[in-house]
Design a protein around this motif. Structure first.
Motif, PDB file in Angstrom:
ATOM      1  N   GLY A   1       0.794  -1.229   0.000  1.00 55.76           N
ATOM      2  CA  GLY A   1       0.000   0.000   0.000  1.00 55.76           C
ATOM      3  C   GLY A   1       0.818   1.267   0.000  1.00 55.76           C
ATOM      4  N   LYS A   2       1.897   1.298  -0.777  1.00 53.58           N
ATOM      5  CA  LYS A   2       2.760   2.479  -0.786  1.00 53.58           C
ATOM      6  C   LYS A   2       2.072   3.684  -1.424  1.00 53.58           C
ATOM      7  CE  LYS A   2       6.430   1.887  -3.181  1.00 53.58           C
ATOM      8  NZ  LYS A   2       5.862   2.407  -4.457  1.00 53.58           N
ATOM      9  N   THR A   3       1.453   3.482  -2.587  1.00 53.39           N
ATOM     10  CA  THR A   3       0.748   4.593  -3.226  1.00 53.39           C
ATOM     11  C   THR A   3      -0.448   5.023  -2.388  1.00 53.39           C
ATOM     12  OG1 THR A   3       1.422   3.785  -5.403  1.00 53.39           O
ATOM     13  CG2 THR A   3      -0.373   5.375  -5.343  1.00 53.39           C
ATOM     14  N   THR A   4      -1.152   4.059  -1.824  1.00 54.02           N
ATOM     15  CA  THR A   4      -2.276   4.370  -0.947  1.00 54.02           C
ATOM     16  C   THR A   4      -1.824   5.220   0.236  1.00 54.02           C
ATOM     17  OG1 THR A   4      -3.373   2.301  -1.571  1.00 54.02           O
ATOM     18  CG2 THR A   4      -4.097   3.339   0.481  1.00 54.02           C
ATOM     19  N   THR A   5      -0.682   4.866   0.818  1.00 60.04           N
ATOM     20  CA  THR A   5      -0.139   5.643   1.936  1.00 60.04           C
ATOM     21  C   THR A   5       0.257   7.041   1.490  1.00 60.04           C
ATOM     22  OG1 THR A   5       0.672   3.615   2.984  1.00 60.04           O
ATOM     23  CG2 THR A   5       1.646   5.691   3.732  1.00 60.04           C
ATOM     24  N   THR A   6       0.857   7.151   0.310  1.00 59.26           N
ATOM     25  CA  THR A   6       1.249   8.461  -0.221  1.00 59.26           C
ATOM     26  C   THR A   6       0.031   9.375  -0.360  1.00 59.26           C
ATOM     27  OG1 THR A   6       3.052   7.417  -1.472  1.00 59.26           O
ATOM     28  CG2 THR A   6       2.407   9.639  -2.135  1.00 59.26           C
TER      29      THR A   6
END
Length: 556
Positions: free
Chosen positions: A69-74
């Protein structure tokens, strides 16, 4: 609800309103409908004179099939900063159609932390990738036409370096023969296809800061060697002008919004396992100028995306990040600790502790760049309190601040704690510097990344790779000063995708080295990494459809 159902349930604001919230007027926009727009060159020139906000990089541990979930976290962090009254702008990459129709999915975030319109962003968007594909393949066509029309540059058909691209996963195109059919159909020769995101044109677009810079870089592309060993550049074929004409609109960053109306600049999309994995310099610099806090990401794990963000992008653009957010999950730690994908929902603190060696390695590596690190613990419903407490303890014991993130389920509200920790980190002193210097040799740079970031004992070079390095160094002394862009599996710190956690006692195997003289870096191919992926047994494309009203379904 699915991601696309959540996205369709939100009423988007007109993009003109989103632009106005950061001081961009309607005349500065080139509209692509009501909800997406390109920012004009004139506006960029004016905005560049403003003050800089803080730059935050979001990266992650090595990815697993469970998803981190890197983009989600960004996206969620940007929305949370906005909720705290900060002026925030997000800068992301554009998704490739390869993963969209393959297995990984899109790159617009997920749950209640998405950029929209997500269907457009994940499919054709504003046509940037099509322009890159066209410019790349125009150069290929001009190479073959030059040979067909008498070959005045005496190009050696056996030493053509520049290959064709398409933005879909197509393993059948990795190795092809072109020019078959007879004399009118060209000169037969071996060729290859890469996915568009691996093209040097993609890298050039993302690293160019103006049309003139773009055209200059395009002209410098090394496309082939002549029969007597002389380099042939794109400008020798007089190709750079037409290529730049195809890319003139693609060079302009795209403005969209999050589900909560935070501005997002989505532009460029190189993969981090086979390219440099960052959005465009123009997009990131715009985000910094338009905000108090600019939040950007780099692809895959910190060993790939973050390393290239720091050692390539920041080096070229003069960027100085203020903090790094490292995304980790309980599930990723258990997977790295040996738990099969099907069993990740069950509590297993012992496996989490074992797999946390991967998290520790990334914390140590990021600190080598002189930046404060905040671990975003991306919470999933199956996480237990004991597991969350243990991962927090591990962060604390390794000198990293941390915060629980629930942006997937709660949007910006789920990232408030993380946003506060990031603001605090941005106020701390930092001493950012790349991991290696320009003056190191090409082999020394590769060895430095392998030892300092991957944790390798050393590097094993194939004879052909060493020959390529010597040839590159002999062409121009300036090429030796270029940074290295190492293509490596994203699943492991090593170049063997099966070695999870924190492998030790291994060497990195370099089998190929290529000069990307237009982009300005040296591409290093390691292990079994492919620059043209294939589709899985059940591709995501099988579940995607569109109805008579134009509504798309099955897109995540």
């Amino acid at each position: 609800m699915t991601d696309i159902e959540i996205a369709n349930s939100i009423k988007m604001r007109p993009i003109k309103e989103i632009a106005a919230s950061v001081g961009i007027c309607e005349d500065d926009l080139e509209l692509y409908g009501n909800y997406k727009a390109k920012i004009s060159n004139e506006a960029i020139a004016r905005i560049e004179k403003g003050q800089d906000g803080k730059l935050i990089l979001v990266t992650a541990v090595n990815p697993t099939p469970a998803g981190e979930g890197k983009t989600t976290t960004t996206v969620g962090l940007g929305m949370a900063l906005t909720k705290l009254g900060k002026r925030s702008v997000i800068a992301l990459r554009e998704p490739s159609l390869g993963p969209v129709f393959g297995i990984k999915g899109g790159a617009a975030g997920g749950g209640y932390a998405q950029v929209v319109p997500m269907e457009d962003i994940n499919l054709h968007f504003t046509g940037d990738f099509h322009a890159i594909t066209a410019a790349n393949n125009l150069l290929c066509a001009m190479i073959d036409n030059h040979i067909q029309q008498g070959n005045p540059l005496d190009i050696d058909p056996r030493r053509i370096l520049f290959g064709r691209v398409t933005d879909t996963n197509d393993r059948a195109l990795r190795h092809v023969v072109v020019g078959l059919g007879g004399k009118p159909d060209g000169v037969p020769r071996e060729d290859r296809f890469m996915i568009t995101v691996a093209s040097e044109i993609m890298a050039i677009l993302c690293l160019s800061e103006s049309i003139s810079d773009l055209k200059s870089r395009l002209g410098k592309i090394l496309v082939a060697y002549s029969r007597d060993g002389k380099p042939v550049l794109a400008r020798d074929l007089k190709a750079q002008g037409a290529m730049a004409a195809l890319l003139k609109d693609a060079l302009k960053p795209n403005l969209v919004q999050t589900l909560e109306g935070t501005p997002a600049i989505v532009h460029g999309g190189p993969f981090a396992n086979i390219a440099h994995g960052c959005n465009s310099i123009r997009a990131t610099k715009l985000a910094i100028k338009l905000s108090d806090y600019a939040v950007t990401e780099a692809g895959f794990g910190a060993d790939l995306g973050a390393e290239k963000f720091f050692d390539i992008k920041c080096r070229f653009a003069g960027l100085k990040p203020s903090a790094v957010v490292l995304v980790a999950t309980v599930r990723s730690m258990k997977y790295n600790g040996g738990v099969p994908l099907a069993d990740l929902k069950g509590e297993n603190v012992d496996a989490l502790v074992k797999g946390s060696e991967n998290l520790k390695a990334h914390i140590e590596n990021l600190k080598k760049y002189g930046l404060p690190v905040v671990v975003a613990i991306n919470r999933f419903g199956s996480d237990t309190e004991a597991e969350l407490a243990k991962i927090e303890e591990i962060c604390r014991d390794n000198g990293a601040d941390f915060a629980l993130s629930e942006v997937f389920a709660k949007g910006g509200d789920g990232g408030i704690e993380l946003a506060r920790k990031v603001i605090e980190a941005c106020g701390k002193p930092s001493s950012f510097k790349p991991i290696y210097s320009d003056e190191m040799s090409i082999t020394e740079k590769i060895e430095t990344v392998a030892r300092e970031i991957y944790g390798a004992d050393g590097v094993t070079f194939d004879d052909s790779a060493l020959k390529s390095i010597k040839e590159i160094e002999s062409l121009d002394p300036e090429y030796s000063k270029y940074p290295v862009c190492i293509a490596k599996t994203q699943y492991s710190l090593s170049d063997d995708m099966k070695k999870l956690g924190r492998p030790r006692g291994f060497n990195i195997s370099v089998r190929e080295v290529r000069l990307s003289s237009g982009a300005g870096f040296i591409v290093v191919i390691t292990g079994a990494i492919m620059t043209m992926p294939g589709l899985p047994k059940v591709p995501a494309a099988e579940n995607i459809d569109v109805d008579d009203e134009g509504r798309i379904t099955g897109l995540f």
